[in-house]
Every structure is written in C-alpha cells, then in structure tokens.
Design an enzyme around this catalytic site. Structure first.
Site, PDB file in Angstrom:
ATOM      1  N   HIS A   1      13.623  -0.183  16.853  1.00 33.77           N
ATOM      2  CA  HIS A   1      12.660  -0.349  15.768  1.00 33.77           C
ATOM      3  C   HIS A   1      13.255   0.332  14.530  1.00 33.77           C
ATOM      4  CE1 HIS A   1      10.254  -1.010  19.359  1.00 33.77           C
ATOM      5  NE2 HIS A   1       9.456  -1.726  18.595  1.00 33.77           N
TER       6      HIS A   1
ATOM      7  N   HIS B   1      11.485  -6.453  11.402  1.00 31.90           N
ATOM      8  CA  HIS B   1      12.438  -5.368  11.179  1.00 31.90           C
ATOM      9  C   HIS B   1      13.608  -5.846  10.320  1.00 31.90           C
ATOM     10  CE1 HIS B   1      10.917  -3.607  15.234  1.00 31.90           C
ATOM     11  NE2 HIS B   1      10.201  -3.147  14.224  1.00 31.90           N
TER      12      HIS B   1
ATOM     13  N   VAL C   1       0.878  -1.172   0.000  1.00 31.40           N
ATOM     14  CA  VAL C   1       0.000   0.000   0.000  1.00 31.40           C
ATOM     15  C   VAL C   1       0.920   1.227   0.000  1.00 31.40           C
ATOM     16  CG1 VAL C   1      -0.074  -0.024   2.551  1.00 31.40           C
ATOM     17  CG2 VAL C   1      -1.904   1.125   1.302  1.00 31.40           C
TER      18      VAL C   1
ATOM     19  N   VAL D   1       6.602  -3.376 -10.105  1.00 35.89           N
ATOM     20  CA  VAL D   1       7.856  -3.322 -10.863  1.00 35.89           C
ATOM     21  C   VAL D   1       8.463  -4.721 -10.958  1.00 35.89           C
ATOM     22  CG1 VAL D   1      10.219  -2.420 -10.861  1.00 35.89           C
ATOM     23  CG2 VAL D   1       8.291  -0.919 -10.269  1.00 35.89           C
TER      24      VAL D   1
END
Ligand SMILES: Cc1cc2nc3c(=O)[nH]c(=O)nc-3n(C[C@H](O)[C@H](O)[C@H](O)COP(=O)(O)OP(=O)(O)OC[C@H]3O[C@@H](n4cnc5c(N)ncnc54)[C@H](O)[C@@H]3O)c2cc1C
Ligand SMILES: *[C@@H]1O[C@H](CO)[C@@H](O)[C@H](O)[C@H]1NC(C)=O
Ligand SMILES: *[C@@H]1O[C@H](CO)[C@@H](O)[C@H](O)[C@H]1NC(C)=O
Ligand SMILES: *[C@@H]1O[C@H](CO)[C@@H](O)[C@H](O)[C@H]1NC(C)=O
Ligand SMILES: *[C@@H]1O[C@H](CO)[C@@H](O)[C@H](O)[C@H]1NC(C)=O
Ligand SMILES: *[C@@H]1O[C@H](CO)[C@@H](O)[C@H](O)[C@H]1NC(C)=O
Ligand SMILES: *[C@@H]1O[C@H](CO)[C@@H](O)[C@H](O)[C@H]1NC(C)=O
Ligand SMILES: *[C@@H]1O[C@H](CO)[C@@H](O)[C@H](O)[C@H]1NC(C)=O
Ligand SMILES: *[C@@H]1O[C@H](CO)[C@@H](O)[C@H](O)[C@H]1NC(C)=O
Ligand SMILES: *[C@@H]1O[C@H](CO)[C@@H](O)[C@H](O)[C@H]1NC(C)=O
Ligand SMILES: *[C@@H]1O[C@H](CO)[C@@H](O)[C@H](O)[C@H]1NC(C)=O
Length: 554
Positions: A532, A488, A110, A242
């Site tokens: 994070h 992460h 998104v 892509v």
C-alpha cells in the site's frame, strides 16, 4: 491594569493563535511566505509540519478541499467505502483497461488528502523501508476492542512514540479466525506471517491500519494535530484550488516563485509568493496537472492545446503506474451480520453507528481489511519465460470479499490535459492489463484466492464463488471486464538520475531544469511499491523535509 482588561488579554492571545486554518485569502496576513506547499494530503502535511518546527520559517499550505475535524465520513474507519464518489472525492474518471471501459477514480478532496478517504491499511515493504517507517514514525496503539494482540504482530519491529497512530483490527469477524487458522495449517501454500516488518512479506497476516481508538488517523489528524496546526508560522488556506505555478517576473529563467489559485471556480485568481521554495504535493493526478497547466511538460502537445510551453519535460504525466484489483465476493453460510459485509448495510450501520459514537467499538472501527495475504507467482510460472519477476459488492446475499490485487504491475498508463483550463479534469488512462504479465498474474491471483477459500477451515462457511470463469480465456475476459483501480497510482512526476533524459525530478526532488520548486508526493515514485502506498509517501516526504531543511540550513 483593571481586571477586565487582563481577562481580555488572556482570552485574546489564544484566539489569535488558534486561527491558523482559514477559508479565505483575505484572512492571511501576508501574500509572501518562505515556503508554499500545494496540497494538504499525505505528503503536503508532512512538509508543512516538519518545516514549521523551526519558528523562523513561514509556511503556507494550500488545499483545494475543506476540513471538518468531526466529519463522520472521515473519522469512522468503516465509512471509507462511502467516501468514494462523495463530497470528499475529486471524482476523476479514468480509462481503466484495454476495452475502452471508463470508471471512477477516487482521490481525496479534503485536508488529509487521500489519507482522509483511504482504507487505512498500512504498508509492508520487503526492503526494510517498512521497518524504518514503523520504528520512527509509528505509534502502535491497542485495538478498539482491547483484545489481547499477543501473536498478532511483532512489537520488536514497531514504534510506540511516533506521529502516526496504528492499530490492529478492533472488531473480529469469523472470516478472520478462519483465514488465520488456514495460515496455521501444516504445509499450507498460505503460511501465517506474524509481521510484515519482520523481513517476511508473504503469507497471511493481521492487517495493521492507521486507526486510533476506533477513529481514522489521517495525515491531517496526525501531522496537523492541534499542537502543530496552532503554530503561528504555519498558515493553512482551505478551498484554494491551485491552477498554475508562475516563474518570477524579474527574469526569463526557470525560477518559479508564484503560486496561482482560485477560491471561486476561476472567477478571480490569486497569487502568493514563495521566497524560498514551492513544494508541489498535489498527488499523482494533481501535481502533473498543475505542471502541465503551467507549461511544464511535452512542449509540442502543450502548444497544440494553446498553452505556452515554459519547460520541455516530456515525462510529466507519463509512466502512470497503478495496481489492478478484481473485487471478488464469496457467498457465505451464515446469517450472523458480523460474519459478512452485507446484506443490508444501511439498516445495520445506523445501529452500529450508535455503538461507535458511544464507545468507539463495533464493526465500524475497522478499515477495509482485517487480514491480508501476500503471495508470489511460483518461480516456474510460464510467464517468467518472457518476463522478469518485478517483485464492491454484487448481490444482496451474505458474502465476504477475498480479492486479488497485483502489487507489481508492468503496465504503464498516462495522464494528459483535456483542455487548457486548469480547472477541467485531465484525461487519465490507467492502461491496466496492457502487459501480458499483469494479465497472467491476475489470472493466477484468482486461482490462488480460490485455493485459499477451498482450504479446510473454510468448509461449511464459504458456500460459493461469485465468479464462474475457469479456463484462461474465460478468466481473462472476466478480468478485463471487471478490473478496477487499486487506488495506489504513482509515477507521473517520476524521479530519475540527475542528467537522465527522462523523468521529472532529480533525486533531491527538485524539478529538472528549474529552480525554486520541488515535487513531493506519490507522483515522484518511479515504481509502485509492492505494498500500500500511504506509508511510502510519508517516508518520501520525511526525507524531502530533511533535504529542504539541509538546503536552507534550517
Ligand atoms: C479510496 C482510497 C483508498 C486508499 N486506501 C489505502 C490504504 O488502505 N492504504 C494505503 O497505504 N494507501 C491507500 N490509499 C492510497 C494513499 O492514500 C495515497 O497513496 C496517498 O495518500 C498519496 O499521497 P499524496 O500526498 O501523493 O496525495 P494525496 O494524499 O491524495 O494528497 C493530495 C492533496 O492535494 C490536494 N490537491 C490536489 N490538487 C490540488 C490543487 N490543484 N490545488 C490545491 N490542492 C490540490 C488534494 O485535495 C489532496 O488533499 C488509498 C487511496 C484512496 C483514494
Ligand atoms: C464529487 O461528487 C459528489 C457527489 O456527486 C459531489 O457532492 C462532490 O462535490 C464532487 N466533488 C467535487 C470535488 O466536485
Ligand atoms: C476504443 O475506442 C477507439 C476510439 O474511440 C476505437 O478505435 C477502438 O476500436 C475501441 N476499442 C474497443 C476494444 O472497443
Ligand atoms: C495475552 O496472550 C498471551 C498468549 O496467549 C499471554 O501469554 C498473555 O498473558 C496475555 N496477556 C494478557 C494481558 O492477558
Ligand atoms: C532569476 O531570478 C531569481 C530570483 O530573482 C534568481 O535567483 C535567479 O538566479 C535568476 N536567474 C537568472 C538566470 O538570472
Ligand atoms: C518511463 O520509465 C522508464 C523507466 O522505468 C524510462 O526508461 C522511460 O523513459 C520513462 N518514459 C517516460 C516517457 O518518461
Ligand atoms: C434495508 O433496511 C432499510 C431500513 O430498515 C429498509 O428500508 C430497506 O428496504 C432494506 N433494504 C434491503 C435491500 O433489504
Ligand atoms: C476512546 O474513545 C472513547 C469513546 O469516545 C473514550 O471514552 C475513550 O477515552 C477513548 N480512549 C482513548 C485511549 O482515547
Ligand atoms: C511448478 O513446480 C511445481 C512443484 O515444484 C509443480 O507442481 C508445477 O506443476 C510446476 N508448474 C509448471 C507450470 O511447471
Ligand atoms: C474533455 O473535453 C471535452 C470537450 O470539452 C468534453 O466533452 C469531455 O467530456 C472531456 N473529457 C473529460 C474526461 O473530462
Ligand atoms: C451451513 O452451516 C451449518 C451450521 O454451521 C452446517 O450444518 C451446514 O452443513 C452448512 N451448509 C453448507 C452448505 O455447508
């Protein structure tokens, strides 16, 4: 001029200027741009914003996913738990650890990328990076419930005029009070830490999140806010998957200027041209996949798959680094629904969603974490004899989560192509816990959380641990069977010194051995930050934008 035609002119101009986010390639005025940015996530949106500050520069941003500014799944912070596996997720499958167990591996599909589905927790970095970020890029805002935040953060190490909105928790649970109380106990192993930007990272503290007025602040909401996305020189094409980057056809060099994509699942392929640079910002999974599909990677394995090798860079997809996480639930002595995460989220959510819609308050205004505790292994931990210090929901009962998450894993995984079709998912092996260090640290992490939950303030509130394993062997087995991805991941297009015989990009983020292309996203980080990852990616992208502007005198 007649009044009608004046009215027409006045209305027409703004309409033209607003039509900047388009859904079909035929809606673009041209197929050639100064810069083509691949991926509208954390990094891509920074680049798109910063390069179009100069009105003479044209930028096309290509995003595989869609965009709906009012999508509740994105904008309601607590719905971050529902985004995983939804229409906003690439739904990758990855090999997790050491026992052939596979699991889902989420990445945002998104505009906003993973920042549109993330838990919104801001980072905390020990080396001043966090503070540099906060002071310049952050807009610290009041929490959704407008509570007095004095003593919950240090205003001196935050910015109030930056682009990314940040706030403290806007709905307080009893758990938060108890854990802060624990941090304030004398001689506790888990001391209270006012602010992670203060230079101290360790201890218990209030979580800071990319949330504004109870609403998620994704990279699309910040870097592509209306004033930015309406710039006439910024073009955003959605639903553009892509497939490859292409070398110029004028010579056989490693000069890349073409970007190939599809809007109909591969039935037809489109090509656009970047006259200055291609910026690859498709993330830790997407970027190496596009490079490999383009023939950039280990030449031998690409040939075996039937892909013509263009550039031999064996590090593409390697050194995938991810933080292992163990979801750890604790049964609590409470029937107040605000005290825990269950029992019947569905029933409660409907009620809370009404509250959220009316006033932007209530339990849905928070991301996953309201309070955080960072710890180190003790210096005399036995693992340091052989290692250097690298610096969900089980039952319908009433529970809270206090989960160990290793920030500095030593294990490395990898990503390879499964087929020569760029639209197929790659093979992802996170290879979590392959290092003895990580196993040790997770085991001690479970024990730390247990000591924390046994602290006096929690007595009478915490009823029971849902994990019974106690010996090293039992814990190792439990952790191996239940470890999940911390989401992460970094390192698959790693930066390395110029001239190094490994790595994918140089320190200026240019693809090694090539011209016309840089990689700018989490994939270039050679080590996962002890934090994070969202803000470190913003920082890297801001720096990259400066480098690109300097290189082209923009
Ligand atoms: C569920 C979840 C929770 C998280 N929680 C936190 C948190 O609480 N705090 C924190 O700091 N970080 C968190 N993160 C991590 C953080 O969101 C990422 O580190 C960060 O967004 C990475 O930025 P990026 O630019 O590298 O990639 P992304 O933000 O993932 O952006 C990549 C973009 O490229 C697009 N793309 C990929 N392939 C293609 C292609 N072939 N063609 C076109 N477009 C493509 C994607 O759709 C996406 O929009 C979380 C991540 C997830 C998934
Ligand atoms: C991910 O899975 C969900 C649920 O099945 C689906 O709706 C969505 O389209 C999938 N995502 C992609 C990118 O295909
Ligand atoms: C994992 O799978 C491989 C290949 O399929 C197999 O050889 C190996 O024994 C499996 N390992 C475990 C722990 O099941
Ligand atoms: C917030 O709390 C602090 C410390 O308790 C107090 O000094 C301050 O006056 C309070 N601010 C407001 C606006 O109530
Ligand atoms: C290849 O073409 C590009 C653009 O046309 C040019 O900038 C580059 O210098 C050329 N490389 C070689 C080796 O000729
Ligand atoms: C992985 O990273 C290390 C440095 O951390 C480097 O020495 C090694 O060569 C890298 N491996 C690959 C395959 O790139
Ligand atoms: C949760 O609430 C819904 C709606 O009230 C109800 O239909 C459902 O049975 C409940 N589920 C549980 C596990 O109690
Ligand atoms: C926050 O949202 C509420 C509800 O939509 C709105 O009334 C209020 O004005 C907003 N506050 C700010 C500061 O935007
Ligand atoms: C480490 O040191 C602490 C006190 O400093 C001590 O209590 C503990 O037993 C030591 N642990 C090991 C493994 O030596
Ligand atoms: C890899 O490709 C094979 C053959 O097409 C397929 O069966 C398998 O499911 C694919 N694996 C993944 C992880 O997509
Ligand atoms: C549960 O909480 C109640 C009231 O706070 C307390 O009286 C009771 O002792 C607690 N139960 C346990 C098992 O701790």
């Amino acid at each position: 001029m007649r009044p009608e035609s004046l009215l027409f002119a006045v209305l027409w101009l703004p309409l033209l200027c607003l039509a900047k986010i388009v859904e079909h390639v035929r809606d673009l005025d041209t197929q050639s741009f100064d810069f083509v940015v691949i991926g509208g996530g954390a990094a891509g949106n920074v680049i798109a914003n910063r390069l179009t500050e100069n009105a003479d520069v044209s930028v096309l941003l290509l995003e595989a996913g869609g965009f709906d500014e009012d999508d509740l799944l994105v904008i309601v912070p607590a719905f971050s738990f529902n985004t995983m596996g939804s229409r906003l997720d690439w739904n990758y499958t990855a090999q997790i650890g050491q026992n052939n167990r596979t699991g889902s591996f989420s990445r945002g599909f998104v505009l906003g990328g993973s920042t549109a589905i993330s838990m919104q927790t801001l980072p905390e970095t020990p080396d001043g990076l966090g503070r540099a970020y906060s002071l310049t890029l952050e807009r610290f805002t009041p929490p959704a419930d407008n509570h007095n935040t004095s003593g919950q953060f240090d205003p001196a190490v935050h910015g109030f005029n930056g682009i990314n909105s940040v706030s403290l928790s806007g709905f307080l649970h009893r758990f938060n009070e108890l854990i802060i109380e624990t941090g304030r106990m004398p001689e506790t192993e888990f001391p209270f830490n006012l602010d992670p930007n203060s230079g101290h990272q360790l201890g218990i503290r209030w979580s800071q999140s990319t949330i504004f007025n109870g609403t998620r602040s994704s990279s699309a909401a910040s870097y592509l806010a209306p004033p930015f996305r309406q710039r006439p020189n910024l073009h955003i094409l959605l639903h553009a998957h892509v497939t490859r980057i292409l070398p110029t056809t004028t010579n056989q060099s490693h000069y890349f200027s073409g970007v190939e994509f599809t809007q109909d699942a591969g039935e037809t392929l489109q090509v656009v041209t970047a006259t200055k640079e291609i910026i690859l910002s498709a993330g830790t999974i997407g970027s190496p996949q596009i490079l490999l599909s383009s023939g950039i990677g280990d030449s031998e394995s690409l040939s075996e798959l039937g892909i013509s090798p263009l550039l031999h860079l064996p590090s593409v997809g390697q050194n995938l680094t991810e933080q292992p996480l163990l979801i750890y639930a604790w049964l609590v002595n409470s029937t107040d629904p605000r005290d825990f995460a269950g029992p019947n989220a569905t029933a409660l959510t409907a009620e809370y969603l009404e509250q959220w819609k009316e006033t932007r308050t209530g339990p849905l205004v928070n991301g996953a974490l309201s309070t955080i505790c960072f710890l180190r292994l003790p210096d005399n931990a036995s693992i340091f004899e052989s290692f250097e210090d690298p610096s969900a929901v089980p039952t319908p009962d009433n529970f809270i989560g206090a989960s160990p998450n290793l920030l500095t894993p030593a294990s490395r995984g990898f990503l390879t192509l499964n087929t020569s079709n760029p639209l197929d998912h790659p093979l992802i092996n996170l290879n979590l816990l392959s290092s003895e260090f990580d196993m040790f640290a997770m085991r001690e992490g479970v024990r730390s959380v247990r000591r924390l939950m046994e602290a006096p303030p929690f007595q009478g509130f915490i009823l029971q641990s849902t994990i019974v394993a106690t010996t090293d062997e039992e814990l190792d087995e439990y952790i191996r069977e239940n470890v999940v991805a911390g989401l992460h991941p970094v390192g698959t297009a790693s930066m390395s010194p110029k001239g190094a015989d490994w790595g994918v990009v140089d320190p200026d983020l240019k693809l090694k051995g090539a011209e016309g292309i840089r990689v700018v996203d989490a994939s270039v980080l050679p080590l996962v930050p002890a934090a994070h990852t969202q803000a470190p990616v913003y920082i890297v992208a801001e720096r990259a934008a400066d480098l690109i502007k300097a290189a082209w005198y923009l």
